[in-house]
Design a protein around this motif. Structure first.
Motif, PDB file in Angstrom:
ATOM      1  N   ILE A 198      26.129 -27.776   9.901  1.00  0.00           N
ATOM      2  CA  ILE A 198      25.401 -26.634   9.357  1.00  0.00           C
ATOM      3  C   ILE A 198      26.208 -26.042   8.197  1.00  0.00           C
ATOM      4  N   VAL A 202      24.882 -20.763   5.270  1.00  0.00           N
ATOM      5  CA  VAL A 202      23.885 -20.266   6.216  1.00  0.00           C
ATOM      6  C   VAL A 202      24.544 -19.325   7.226  1.00  0.00           C
ATOM      7  N   ILE A 203      25.707 -19.718   7.739  1.00  0.00           N
ATOM      8  CA  ILE A 203      26.415 -18.882   8.715  1.00  0.00           C
ATOM      9  C   ILE A 203      26.866 -17.568   8.064  1.00  0.00           C
ATOM     10  N   ALA A 206      23.958 -15.256   7.694  1.00  0.00           N
ATOM     11  CA  ALA A 206      23.595 -14.652   8.976  1.00  0.00           C
ATOM     12  C   ALA A 206      24.563 -13.536   9.347  1.00  0.00           C
ATOM     13  N   ASP A 209      23.848 -10.397   7.575  1.00  0.00           N
ATOM     14  CA  ASP A 209      22.698  -9.692   8.144  1.00  0.00           C
ATOM     15  C   ASP A 209      22.995  -9.112   9.517  1.00  0.00           C
ATOM     16  N   ILE A 211      24.008 -10.843  12.226  1.00  0.00           N
ATOM     17  CA  ILE A 211      23.694 -11.769  13.318  1.00  0.00           C
ATOM     18  C   ILE A 211      24.968 -12.536  13.657  1.00  0.00           C
ATOM     19  N   GLN A 216      23.488 -15.353  17.049  1.00  0.00           N
ATOM     20  CA  GLN A 216      23.489 -16.268  15.911  1.00  0.00           C
ATOM     21  C   GLN A 216      23.136 -17.687  16.339  1.00  0.00           C
ATOM     22  N   LYS A 219      19.217 -17.739  17.190  1.00  0.00           N
ATOM     23  CA  LYS A 219      18.299 -17.469  16.087  1.00  0.00           C
ATOM     24  C   LYS A 219      18.529 -18.354  14.866  1.00  0.00           C
ATOM     25  N   ILE A 220      19.760 -18.822  14.665  1.00  0.00           N
ATOM     26  CA  ILE A 220      20.080 -19.579  13.462  1.00  0.00           C
ATOM     27  C   ILE A 220      20.421 -21.036  13.774  1.00  0.00           C
ATOM     28  N   LYS A 221      21.411 -21.230  14.628  1.00  0.00           N
ATOM     29  CA  LYS A 221      21.923 -22.581  14.839  1.00  0.00           C
ATOM     30  C   LYS A 221      20.954 -23.465  15.633  1.00  0.00           C
ATOM     31  N   LEU A 224      18.208 -25.081  13.725  1.00  0.00           N
ATOM     32  CA  LEU A 224      18.710 -26.062  12.773  1.00  0.00           C
ATOM     33  C   LEU A 224      19.147 -27.368  13.432  1.00  0.00           C
ATOM     34  N   TYR A 314      13.044 -28.405   9.644  1.00  0.00           N
ATOM     35  CA  TYR A 314      14.319 -27.800   9.981  1.00  0.00           C
ATOM     36  C   TYR A 314      15.497 -28.539   9.382  1.00  0.00           C
TER      37      TYR A 314
END
Length: 316
Positions: A198, A202-203, A206, A209, A211, A216, A219-221, A224, A314
């Motif tokens: 990743i 992107v991290i 996040a 924001d 997260i 995290q 909602k994010i990883k 993906l 994704y």
């Protein structure tokens, strides 16, 4: 108008030489793969359409499949093996893969100490021979000389111990969990690699924001790494419906007790090669192998043409 807009017809056409080195390098792999995979598969499919009558091989079409699904004895064994195979696969999907995802998520935590040790220790059982794994777990779970009753007694749970491998209601679950223990390192490593892949941007976005932590991850990883989870799921499906070795080592060719651990692989083995007083039947064995191939083909096709297309969004 530039000089390159129109080609000069008087110029000779340069013919690219044929790249023989590609054929030379690919030929050994293609020959070996065809010899040990493609040709046996074609022969198995052909053999399923024939039967031996008075010592002669006779074309019977779909007669063997009609016997497999229509004859009471064959149908009972086949549907029992298929049901057990589905349970075997479901346990791996519900237990093995979520544990693999959780372990990968924990190993990817920044500043976690001894990550290499944990990763190696969890992945190490996948390198062991299935014979060693099966023999060791038979000793561990033995009610006579196993260490499981003693270890459970240390924590006050000896009353819960039972000869799980010898009871029809728990034997399949016990063997499935042994398989989970051995192979949980594979989904863990694949998910761990996907998490490391990743992008840092992107991290960082996040974190800007607000997260962080497990929020995290969810909602994010997790969205993906869905393509990697899909690959793991289809590999689990193919591996489970090709399974044979561990159950054969732990429970034998009869996959006892009372066929409670019998799956398609053990049924194929007994049918094709025979066992004890049962003579081998090559035609019916090839028929079972063909049904296994069609089941795996259907599952892989469903993943490739339906599920994978929906998960491409994704991917980076």
């Amino acid at each position: 108008m530039s000089a390159t807009d129109h080609s000069d017809p008087d110029l000779p056409t340069i013919k690219r030489p044929f790249r023989w080195h590609i054929v030379v390098f690919l030929a050994p792999a293609v020959i070996v793969y065809s010899a040990i995979m493609i040709l046996p598969l074609i022969e198995t499919l052909r053999l399923s359409l024939f039967n031996t009558v008075e010592g002669q091989s006779v074309f019977v079409g779909l007669g063997n499949f009609s016997t497999l699904f229509g004859d009471d004895r064959w149908a009972a064994s086949f549907w029992n093996a298929l049901k057990n195979n589905l349970i075997f696969f479901a346990i791996h999907m519900v237990v093995q893969n979520p544990i693999g995802v959780a372990l990968a998520a924990m190993l990817s935590i920044p500043k976690l100490r001894f990550v290499s040790f944990y990763r190696t220790a969890i992945f190490l059982p996948t390198l062991l021979s299935f014979v060693i794994v099966g023999f060791i777990w038979k000793l561990i779970l033995s009610p006579l000389w196993g260490v499981a009753p003693w270890m459970m007694d240390l924590v006050g749970l000896k009353a819960l111990f039972s000869p799980w491998l010898g009871k029809p209601g728990s034997a399949l679950i016990a063997v499935s969990l042994i398989s989970v223990w051995q192979y949980v390192g594979i989904p863990m490593m694949l998910i761990y690699a996907a998490l490391l892949n990743i992008p840092d941007e992107v991290i960082e976005a996040a974190e800007c924001d607000g997260i962080t932590g497990w929020s995290q991850f969810w909602k994010i990883k997790l969205p993906l790494i869905l393509p990697a989870i899909g690959i793991i799921s289809i590999l689990t499906f193919v591996g489970n419906f090709n399974a044979f070795d561990l159950i054969y080592t732990v429970q034998g060719a009869l996959a006892g007790p009372d066929g409670s651990t019998d799956i398609l692989g053990t049924l194929l083995y007994r049918t094709f090669f025979g066992f004890q007083l049962q003579l081998g039947d090559r035609s019916m064995g090839a028929t079972i192998a063909t049904v296994m191939f069609l089941i795996i083909l259907a599952g892989v096709s469903f993943y490739l043409f339906i599920i994978q297309r929906r998960m491409r969004r994704y991917q980076f």
